[in-house]
Motif scaffolding. Structure first.
Motif, PDB file in Angstrom:
ATOM      1  N   GLN A  70      -4.614  -0.786  -2.112  1.00 17.66           N
ATOM      2  CA  GLN A  70      -4.313  -1.903  -1.243  1.00 17.66           C
ATOM      3  C   GLN A  70      -3.822  -3.055  -2.102  1.00 17.66           C
ATOM      4  N   SER A  71      -2.628  -3.530  -1.761  1.00 19.16           N
ATOM      5  CA  SER A  71      -2.017  -4.564  -2.591  1.00 19.16           C
ATOM      6  C   SER A  71      -1.009  -5.337  -1.748  1.00 19.16           C
ATOM      7  N   ARG A  72      -0.825  -6.617  -2.111  1.00 17.62           N
ATOM      8  CA  ARG A  72       0.161  -7.436  -1.398  1.00 17.62           C
ATOM      9  C   ARG A  72       0.967  -8.251  -2.395  1.00 17.62           C
TER      10      ARG A  72
ATOM     11  N   THR B  98       0.838  -1.212   0.000  1.00 18.82           N
ATOM     12  CA  THR B  98       0.000   0.000   0.000  1.00 18.82           C
ATOM     13  C   THR B  98       0.870   1.257   0.000  1.00 18.82           C
TER      14      THR B  98
ATOM     15  N   ASN C  11       3.060   2.338  -3.546  1.00 16.97           N
ATOM     16  CA  ASN C  11       2.462   2.873  -4.780  1.00 16.97           C
ATOM     17  C   ASN C  11       1.771   4.193  -4.458  1.00 16.97           C
TER      18      ASN C  11
ATOM     19  N   LEU D  32      -1.712  -1.241  -9.027  1.00 16.76           N
ATOM     20  CA  LEU D  32      -1.400  -2.553  -8.459  1.00 16.76           C
ATOM     21  C   LEU D  32      -2.669  -3.313  -8.095  1.00 16.76           C
ATOM     22  N   ALA D  33      -2.724  -4.551  -8.549  1.00 15.88           N
ATOM     23  CA  ALA D  33      -3.843  -5.430  -8.180  1.00 15.88           C
ATOM     24  C   ALA D  33      -3.734  -5.783  -6.698  1.00 15.88           C
ATOM     25  N   ALA D  34      -4.841  -6.275  -6.137  1.00 14.62           N
ATOM     26  CA  ALA D  34      -4.862  -6.589  -4.702  1.00 14.62           C
ATOM     27  C   ALA D  34      -3.795  -7.622  -4.339  1.00 14.62           C
ATOM     28  N   GLU D  35      -3.553  -8.574  -5.245  1.00  8.04           N
ATOM     29  CA  GLU D  35      -2.539  -9.608  -4.984  1.00  8.04           C
ATOM     30  C   GLU D  35      -1.578  -9.655  -6.156  1.00  8.04           C
ATOM     31  N   LEU D  36      -0.285  -9.569  -5.869  1.00  9.02           N
ATOM     32  CA  LEU D  36       0.717  -9.756  -6.923  1.00  9.02           C
ATOM     33  C   LEU D  36       1.356 -11.122  -6.708  1.00  9.02           C
TER      34      LEU D  36
ATOM     35  N   THR E 120      -9.181  -0.163  -4.281  1.00  9.46           N
ATOM     36  CA  THR E 120      -8.462  -1.256  -4.936  1.00  9.46           C
ATOM     37  C   THR E 120      -8.339  -0.949  -6.430  1.00  9.46           C
ATOM     38  N   ALA E 121      -7.513  -1.765  -7.090  1.00  6.94           N
ATOM     39  CA  ALA E 121      -7.341  -1.611  -8.539  1.00  6.94           C
ATOM     40  C   ALA E 121      -8.681  -1.751  -9.259  1.00  6.94           C
TER      41      ALA E 121
END
Ligand SMILES: Cc1cc2nc3c(=O)[nH]c(=O)nc-3n(C[C@H](O)[C@H](O)[C@H](O)COP(=O)(O)OP(=O)(O)OC[C@H]3O[C@@H](n4cnc5c(N)ncnc54)[C@H](O)[C@@H]3O)c2cc1C
Length: 341
Positions: free
Chosen positions: A16-18, A8, A11, A55-59, A307-308
């Protein structure tokens, strides 16, 4: 290597992203070791300052956040210098430093957020200057084979907010170092963009130099663009679309206040901010995410848990509304990560 790293604060849109796995190598050698170890097992994504990404929520896989530091003077003659800059150097700190050395060439690119390693990816540009004007070459590591390669400026295939690394080989390279050629201070300054010349002329004569131009550009940018530290954003969210003369003329007839610039090719670059404003999106921020109230081209995030998906939904609606009204499809500037989503 960290697991489930919260991105978070990595970016500037504060989405919110991980990252499934995350590493911040201090040297290219460390990065090469990580690529050799993990490239066959998982996707690897490079993240710099996070100022041009959605950024997507999960990378999934490994996020590499290069921390390489270093500024090296490679050569100098009576008129020019060549300097090598490591990928993790903060771009605007390098601009300030280069001017303090008495080198000219980066002043128009003042206050652009992000790291040196990302600068070639979209060929950063502002106020009539682009990275392509000063870049001599760069070094990059292949994210599949871990091999290093030197790229000449021609091989980077630069275009307006575009390069080989963005369009032809997205996500395939980690840029470790860029080499720039800068002038000792006796070249004409580039003042012919927007209201730059007008502000520059108001400086005391003794300050009418490259350093003075940096100060003018910083002042104009600070007045115009929201600071991501106060209002999360990723700068211009769409590129200015380029249209053929016939389409420009038809639009101009229908919308006499249309804002556009002629290009050397004879085509026209339309001001995307104007199109977005006319489509009713200036200051429209459903759910806290939308277009800025002063700069319609900048997508801002007022929400603490955006979120994205929310950003993508707004961006899609802006594009559709502009297309419906003007028949022009806007292209997004910040890159969606991971790719393909
Ligand atoms: C307020 C604001 C104003 C801005 N103004 C401008 C402007 O005037 N002109 C302009 O051109 N841009 C502008 N930008 C966009 C942004 O600052 C630039 O694109 C910048 O170069 C992004 O750098 P970064 O380190 O944050 O890259 P990131 O956002 O982290 O990454 C951008 C892309 O580059 C890739 N990448 C990052 N580092 C590397 C590397 N070392 N090797 C290979 N790939 C890499 C990433 O995978 C991603 O695809 C602005 C952004 C903001 C928030």
């Amino acid at each position: 290597m960290a697991q489930h790293q919260d991105l978070t604060h990595f970016n500037t849109l504060r989405l919110q992203s991980r990252a499934q796995y995350f590493a911040a190598p201090d040297t290219p050698a460390e990065a090469i070791a990580l690529i050799k170890q993990y490239a066959s097992q998982m996707p690897i994504t490079v993240l710099g300052g996070g100022s041009n990404v959605v950024l997507a929520a999960e990378l999934p896989g490994l996020v590499l956040h290069p921390q390489f530091k270093g500024r090296r003077l490679l050569r100098q003659d009576d008129t020019q210098v060549e300097v090598a800059l490591a990928a993790g150097e903060v771009w605007d700190q390098v601009v300030a430093w280069s001017l303090a050395q008495g080198w000219q060439g980066l002043e128009n690119l003042s206050l652009i957020p992000g790291h040196c390693g990302a600068a070639p990816v979209q060929n950063i540009g502002a106020y009539g200057v682009e990275l392509a004007d000063v870049l001599v070459g760069l070094t990059a590591i292949n994210l599949t084979t871990a091999e290093e390669k030197q790229f000449s400026a021609a091989e980077c295939d630069f275009a307006y907010r575009d390069s080989y690394f963005k369009s032809q080989a997205p996500g395939q390279w980690l840029i470790t170092e860029i080499v720039l050629r800068l002038n000792l201070q006796h070249q004409p300054l580039k003042l012919g963009y927007g209201d730059v010349a007008e502000h520059f002329a108001q400086l005391p004569v003794g300050k009418q130099n490259a350093q003075g131009l940096r100060e003018v550009i910083c002042a104009i940018r600070s007045a115009k663009l929201p600071d991501p530290a106060n209002l999360p954003n990723a700068g211009s969210f769409f590129k200015n679309p380029v249209v053929k003369t016939s389409q420009y003329q038809a639009l101009k007839q229908q919308y006499p206040t249309l804002v556009a610039y002629t290009l050397a090719s004879g085509e026209y670059k339309l001001a995307a901010g104007w199109l977005i404003e006319q489509a009713g999106w200036k200051g429209h921020q459903p759910g806290g995410v939308g277009m800025h109230s002063q700069q319609a081209l900048v997508l801002v995030n007022h929400s603490h848990n955006a979120t994205a998906e929310q950003v993508n939904a707004v961006a899609e609606q802006v594009r559709r509304d502009v297309f419906t009204q003007f028949g022009v499809w806007l292209e997004q500037e910040p890159l969606a990560l991971p790719r393909g989503l």
